[in-house]
Design a protein around this motif. Structure first.
Motif, PDB file in Angstrom:
ATOM      1  N   ILE A 271      39.191  37.467  44.351  1.00  0.00           N
ATOM      2  CA  ILE A 271      39.937  36.464  45.088  1.00  0.00           C
ATOM      3  C   ILE A 271      41.327  36.389  44.464  1.00  0.00           C
ATOM      4  CG2 ILE A 271      39.151  34.583  43.579  1.00  0.00           C
ATOM      5  CD1 ILE A 271      39.133  32.745  46.002  1.00  0.00           C
ATOM      6  N   PRO A 272      42.383  36.142  45.243  1.00  0.00           N
ATOM      7  CA  PRO A 272      43.714  36.021  44.630  1.00  0.00           C
ATOM      8  C   PRO A 272      43.749  34.862  43.634  1.00  0.00           C
ATOM      9  CG  PRO A 272      43.897  36.281  47.010  1.00  0.00           C
ATOM     10  CD  PRO A 272      42.447  36.071  46.712  1.00  0.00           C
ATOM     11  N   SER A 273      44.346  35.090  42.485  1.00  0.00           N
ATOM     12  CA  SER A 273      44.441  34.040  41.477  1.00  0.00           C
ATOM     13  C   SER A 273      45.417  32.965  41.950  1.00  0.00           C
ATOM     14  CB  SER A 273      44.898  34.615  40.138  1.00  0.00           C
ATOM     15  OG  SER A 273      46.179  35.175  40.268  1.00  0.00           O
ATOM     16  N   ARG A 274      45.328  31.786  41.357  1.00  0.00           N
ATOM     17  CA  ARG A 274      46.210  30.691  41.753  1.00  0.00           C
ATOM     18  C   ARG A 274      47.623  30.883  41.214  1.00  0.00           C
ATOM     19  NH1 ARG A 274      42.263  25.427  40.747  1.00  0.00           N
ATOM     20  NH2 ARG A 274      40.674  26.004  42.299  1.00  0.00           N
ATOM     21  N   ARG A 275      47.742  31.463  40.049  1.00  0.00           N
ATOM     22  CA  ARG A 275      49.047  31.636  39.434  1.00  0.00           C
ATOM     23  C   ARG A 275      49.696  32.942  39.897  1.00  0.00           C
ATOM     24  NH1 ARG A 275      48.195  29.754  33.116  1.00  0.00           N
ATOM     25  NH2 ARG A 275      47.534  27.610  33.570  1.00  0.00           N
ATOM     26  N   ARG A 276      50.965  32.840  40.164  1.00  0.00           N
ATOM     27  CA  ARG A 276      51.726  34.033  40.548  1.00  0.00           C
ATOM     28  C   ARG A 276      52.324  34.688  39.310  1.00  0.00           C
ATOM     29  NH1 ARG A 276      52.485  34.273  46.052  1.00  0.00           N
ATOM     30  NH2 ARG A 276      52.063  32.332  47.195  1.00  0.00           N
TER      31      ARG A 276
ATOM     32  N   ARG B  84      50.138  37.206  43.583  1.00  0.00           N
ATOM     33  CA  ARG B  84      48.932  36.572  43.048  1.00  0.00           C
ATOM     34  C   ARG B  84      47.909  37.676  42.784  1.00  0.00           C
ATOM     35  NH1 ARG B  84      47.347  32.185  47.398  1.00  0.00           N
ATOM     36  NH2 ARG B  84      45.653  31.839  45.925  1.00  0.00           N
TER      37      ARG B  84
ATOM     38  N   ARG C  85      41.494  38.221  40.905  1.00  0.00           N
ATOM     39  CA  ARG C  85      40.590  37.913  39.799  1.00  0.00           C
ATOM     40  C   ARG C  85      39.175  37.870  40.342  1.00  0.00           C
ATOM     41  NH1 ARG C  85      39.096  32.339  39.679  1.00  0.00           N
ATOM     42  NH2 ARG C  85      40.334  31.068  41.101  1.00  0.00           N
TER      43      ARG C  85
ATOM     44  N   ARG D  13      35.564  36.780  41.361  1.00  0.00           N
ATOM     45  CA  ARG D  13      34.903  35.538  41.722  1.00  0.00           C
ATOM     46  C   ARG D  13      33.830  35.201  40.690  1.00  0.00           C
ATOM     47  NH1 ARG D  13      35.489  33.387  46.839  1.00  0.00           N
ATOM     48  NH2 ARG D  13      36.701  34.647  48.307  1.00  0.00           N
TER      49      ARG D  13
ATOM     50  N   ARG E 212      33.207  34.250  33.824  1.00  0.00           N
ATOM     51  CA  ARG E 212      32.975  34.103  35.258  1.00  0.00           C
ATOM     52  C   ARG E 212      31.507  34.093  35.633  1.00  0.00           C
ATOM     53  NH1 ARG E 212      36.813  31.841  37.128  1.00  0.00           N
ATOM     54  NH2 ARG E 212      36.329  32.567  39.231  1.00  0.00           N
TER      55      ARG E 212
END
Length: 198
Positions: free
Chosen positions: A15-20, A53, A56, A58, A91
């Motif tokens: 999934i795309p991480s929250r931080r860019r 992003r 990462r 899941r 994770r």
């Protein structure tokens, strides 16, 4: 298990991480870096800078049946859980269920598989007993902290599904889990049995 340890992280859905983070290309300009570069170049926009992003993995949520009907599989399932925990420690969450629900993530964090399995055996008091799958899953769903672990996760239930009594709670809880997670996979040893295939 050594091969699985190497292959496991790359096998998990991402999934795309929250931080860019800075990137060589992308769809989002990193305006701060662009303006800093422009000031160094006399106010000219000579280079574009990008942010992205990065993916990462899941979260992986393992729910293992340790009831009497799976007694001969339990050691191997716990070794599988230990390997998953070592491959992606940040994770991976692991629970067991028989007649009750037990979180064993911490017990599996020890160095070495044998000490970890010894810690699990001390923590799990309902192994080799009856089965109350619906009740165990209902307890999981009733705990807000556990719900957070399930949201967006790859949920793997390893159980033969042999519920004692009315299976309605098991069906309802499984349905809710499948809606909470990214994907729910139910693996049953009975699916591999020649007797059940007939």
């Amino acid at each position: 298990m050594r091969s699985l340890l190497v292959a496991w992280p790359a096998s998990l859905p991402v999934i795309p991480s929250r931080r860019r983070r800075p990137a060589r290309s992308g769809r989002t300009l990193d305006m701060r870096r662009v303006w800093r570069q422009a000031r160094r170049d006399g106010g000219e926009l000579t280079r574009l800078r990008w942010r992205t992003r990065p993916p990462r993995a899941r979260r992986l949520l393992l729910l293992l049946d340790v009831s009497g009907s799976l007694k001969r599989h339990t050691p191997d399932l716990l070794r599988l859980a230990y390997t998953a925990r070592q491959a992606a420690p940040a994770r991976t969450e692991v629970f067991t269920f028989g007649t009750q629900l037990t979180r064993i993530t911490g017990a599996l964090s020890g160095a070495g598989v044998d000490p970890a399995l010894a810690a699990v055996s001390r923590a799990v008091t309902d192994a080799d007993g009856g089965t109350a799958i619906g009740e165990a899953l209902r307890r999981f769903l009733a705990n807000p902290r556990y719900l957070a672990l399930a949201r967006g996760a790859l949920i793997v239930v390893i159980s033969d599904g042999l519920e004692r009594g009315d299976p309605t709670d098991m069906v309802r809880a499984t349905d809710r889990l499948s809606r909470l997670g990214h994907r729910l996979v139910w693996w049953s040893p009975l699916a591999c049995s020649p007797r059940t295939a007939r």
